[in-house]
Design an enzyme around this catalytic site. Structure first.
Site, PDB file in Angstrom:
ATOM      1  N   LYS A 206     -17.158-119.206 -83.839  1.00 28.83           N
ATOM      2  CA  LYS A 206     -16.265-118.570 -84.825  1.00 28.83           C
ATOM      3  C   LYS A 206     -14.824-118.578 -84.335  1.00 28.83           C
ATOM      4  O   LYS A 206     -13.932-118.075 -85.000  1.00 28.83           O
ATOM      5  CB  LYS A 206     -16.696-117.115 -85.044  1.00 28.83           C
ATOM      6  CG  LYS A 206     -18.096-116.956 -85.590  1.00 28.83           C
ATOM      7  CD  LYS A 206     -18.365-115.476 -85.828  1.00 28.83           C
ATOM      8  CE  LYS A 206     -19.809-115.208 -86.154  1.00 28.83           C
ATOM      9  NZ  LYS A 206     -20.111-113.761 -86.081  1.00 28.83           N
TER      10      LYS A 206
ATOM     11  N   ARG B   3     -23.100-121.547 -68.299  1.00 29.77           N
ATOM     12  CA  ARG B   3     -22.908-123.006 -68.344  1.00 29.77           C
ATOM     13  C   ARG B   3     -22.190-123.335 -69.637  1.00 29.77           C
ATOM     14  O   ARG B   3     -22.520-122.786 -70.702  1.00 29.77           O
ATOM     15  CB  ARG B   3     -24.250-123.727 -68.296  1.00 29.77           C
ATOM     16  CG  ARG B   3     -24.122-125.217 -68.575  1.00 29.77           C
ATOM     17  CD  ARG B   3     -25.397-125.956 -68.326  1.00 29.77           C
ATOM     18  NE  ARG B   3     -25.684-126.047 -66.901  1.00 29.77           N
ATOM     19  CZ  ARG B   3     -26.681-126.764 -66.385  1.00 29.77           C
ATOM     20  NH1 ARG B   3     -27.487-127.435 -67.185  1.00 29.77           N
ATOM     21  NH2 ARG B   3     -26.877-126.810 -65.090  1.00 29.77           N
TER      22      ARG B   3
ATOM     23  N   HIS C  14     -20.675-127.269 -59.932  1.00 32.83           N
ATOM     24  CA  HIS C  14     -21.985-126.634 -60.102  1.00 32.83           C
ATOM     25  C   HIS C  14     -22.368-126.060 -58.726  1.00 32.83           C
ATOM     26  O   HIS C  14     -23.260-126.578 -58.058  1.00 32.83           O
ATOM     27  CB  HIS C  14     -22.989-127.692 -60.576  1.00 32.83           C
ATOM     28  CG  HIS C  14     -24.291-127.173 -61.077  1.00 32.83           C
ATOM     29  ND1 HIS C  14     -24.661-125.843 -60.996  1.00 32.83           N
ATOM     30  CD2 HIS C  14     -25.349-127.818 -61.657  1.00 32.83           C
ATOM     31  CE1 HIS C  14     -25.881-125.712 -61.519  1.00 32.83           C
ATOM     32  NE2 HIS C  14     -26.313-126.886 -61.924  1.00 32.83           N
TER      33      HIS C  14
ATOM     34  N   ARG D 108     -33.837-126.383 -65.587  1.00 29.95           N
ATOM     35  CA  ARG D 108     -33.952-125.811 -64.232  1.00 29.95           C
ATOM     36  C   ARG D 108     -32.998-124.662 -63.993  1.00 29.95           C
ATOM     37  O   ARG D 108     -33.394-123.606 -63.496  1.00 29.95           O
ATOM     38  CB  ARG D 108     -33.631-126.865 -63.164  1.00 29.95           C
ATOM     39  CG  ARG D 108     -34.768-127.743 -62.768  1.00 29.95           C
ATOM     40  CD  ARG D 108     -34.231-129.068 -62.311  1.00 29.95           C
ATOM     41  NE  ARG D 108     -33.528-129.680 -63.421  1.00 29.95           N
ATOM     42  CZ  ARG D 108     -34.138-130.381 -64.359  1.00 29.95           C
ATOM     43  NH1 ARG D 108     -35.397-130.619 -64.285  1.00 29.95           N
ATOM     44  NH2 ARG D 108     -33.472-130.873 -65.390  1.00 29.95           N
ATOM     45  N   THR D 109     -31.727-124.869 -64.274  1.00 33.76           N
ATOM     46  CA  THR D 109     -30.734-123.878 -63.837  1.00 33.76           C
ATOM     47  C   THR D 109     -30.967-122.555 -64.555  1.00 33.76           C
ATOM     48  O   THR D 109     -31.026-121.491 -63.936  1.00 33.76           O
ATOM     49  CB  THR D 109     -29.307-124.406 -64.076  1.00 33.76           C
ATOM     50  OG1 THR D 109     -29.208-125.681 -63.442  1.00 33.76           O
ATOM     51  CG2 THR D 109     -28.275-123.471 -63.480  1.00 33.76           C
TER      52      THR D 109
HETATM   53  C1  NCD Z   1     -27.442-131.168 -63.221  1.00 33.54           C
HETATM   54  C2  NCD Z   1     -26.324-130.613 -64.075  1.00 33.54           C
HETATM   55  O1  NCD Z   1     -26.581-129.921 -65.054  1.00 33.54           O
HETATM   56  O2  NCD Z   1     -25.199-130.859 -63.696  1.00 33.54           O
HETATM   57  N1  NCD Z   1     -28.684-130.624 -63.531  1.00 33.54           N
HETATM   58  C3  NCD Z   1     -29.089-129.472 -62.932  1.00 33.54           C
HETATM   59  O3  NCD Z   1     -28.435-128.455 -63.010  1.00 33.54           O
HETATM   60  N2  NCD Z   1     -30.194-129.530 -62.193  1.00 33.54           N
HETATM   61  C4  NCD Z   1     -27.449-132.634 -63.149  1.00 33.54           C
HETATM   62  C5  NCD Z   1     -27.491-133.425 -64.412  1.00 33.54           C
HETATM   63  O4  NCD Z   1     -27.570-132.893 -65.514  1.00 33.54           O
HETATM   64  O5  NCD Z   1     -27.446-134.639 -64.282  1.00 33.54           O
END
Ligand code: NCD
Length: 309
Positions: free
Chosen positions: A86, A107, A135, A57-58
């Site tokens: 590396k 991320r 997040h 999703r993100t």
């Molecule tokens: C979440 C995350 O990555 O923190 N997912 C997301 O971004 N929708 C929640 C999760 O992974 O449980």
């Protein structure tokens, strides 16, 4: 906050007005996010998308947001294919990638990793999840969803259920909800409670919260039930993780019995904690929540790139 040029690293950066700015901008993005129109607001801008932890999703919602507003995307996915394996530092990575993108989304499995990269990069850096820390853009889309589902953000009771220790979404969400006089109910197993620094912050802000292990009782009191997955990848000992299997499970039957009006959210992915028969309950908002992610990420990208709509 001055959005133009800002790094979005933590929910703590946002005051109430900042959150409202994002939500209002997101509402204007709806025609583009819902695929009715292609936009050109971000034409001539390039997003560098760095995902060093799994994501569906993100990453796709950020990249979709950029593309549908006329911007472009370059991406690096999987740490094993990047120079970080590396031994390159995150600071250096930031100094490198700023030469390519006008904005960076990252991320990474380590807490505070995104902040380290941001120190090296002279373009806006957006935290798309740094370990178990934060997040923030997920929380913005969570608030946008609550507002759409219930028509308001003020004075709500929100129950968060599951892995409150390692779940970065509930950390950021607790911070953001503190601006709206929310009452919070934290439902978790004893070893996965909300971390102490967040509880301390809530106390300082006079936010009422309670900790319980009883999901049924929380469901009766809450307007919103925010379910989370047990964060398997944060456990050192898999036996400890396995112990939580069969823990909190939301079913259609339970919703109908405890509170049929409940708005049910989940950042997804869900594993076992919401059964599929719950999906048809009117308050099951988790797939609508996904759709809202595109509009909110369009808003965040436009704001940090100094574009107004
Ligand atoms: C979440 C995350 O990555 O923190 N997912 C997301 O971004 N929708 C929640 C999760 O992974 O449980």
């Amino acid at each position: 906050m001055e959005f133009k040029g800002a790094d979005i690293l933590s929910a703590k950066q946002f005051n109430r007005g900042d959150i409202e700015t994002v939500l209002k901008t997101a509402a204007k993005m709806e025609p583009f996010a819902s695929k009715k129109k292609w936009g050109d607001l971000l034409q001539g801008k390039l997003l560098a998308s760095l995902f060093y932890e799994p994501s569906t999703r993100t990453r796709l919602s950020f990249e979709t947001a950029m593309n549908r507003l006329g911007g472009r995307v370059v991406s690096s996915v999987g740490m094993q294919f990047s120079s970080l394996t590396k031994g390159e530092t995150l600071y250096d990575t930031g100094r490198i990638v700023e030469n390519y993108g006008d904005v960076i989304v990252m991320r990474h499995p380590d807490n505070d990793s995104v902040e380290k990269l941001a120190r090296g990069a002279n373009v806006p850096v957006i935290n798309a999840g740094d370990g178990s820390n934060e997040h923030p853009t997920q929380s913005l889309l969570d608030l946008y969803t609550i507002q759409k589902e219930l028509g308001r953000l003020d004075g709500l009771t929100i129950a968060m259920v599951g892995d409150l220790k390692f779940g970065r979404t509930v950390h950021s969400l607790s911070h953001m909800l503190s601006h709206f006089g929310a009452e919070l109910i934290f439902v978790s197993p004893p070893d996965l409670k909300m971390p102490e620094p967040i509880c301390r912050f809530l106390k300082e802000k006079n936010i009422v919260y309670k900790e319980t292990a009883d999901m049924g009782e929380a469901m009766k009191q809450a307007n919103v039930l925010y379910m989370t997955r047990i964060q398997q990848e944060r456990f050192e000992d898999m036996k400890e993780y396995e112990k939580h299997k069969g823990g909190y499970i939301l079913t259609r039957e339970l919703v109908e019995e405890k509170n049929p009006k409940l708005v049910i959210m989940h950042p997804l992915p869900r594993i076992w904690e919401i059964t599929a028969d719950t999906d048809d309950v009117p308050g099951a908002a988790y797939f609508r929540q996904v759709a809202n992610g595109v509009a909110v990420r369009m808003a965040v990208l436009a704001l940090v790139l100094g574009k107004t709509i």
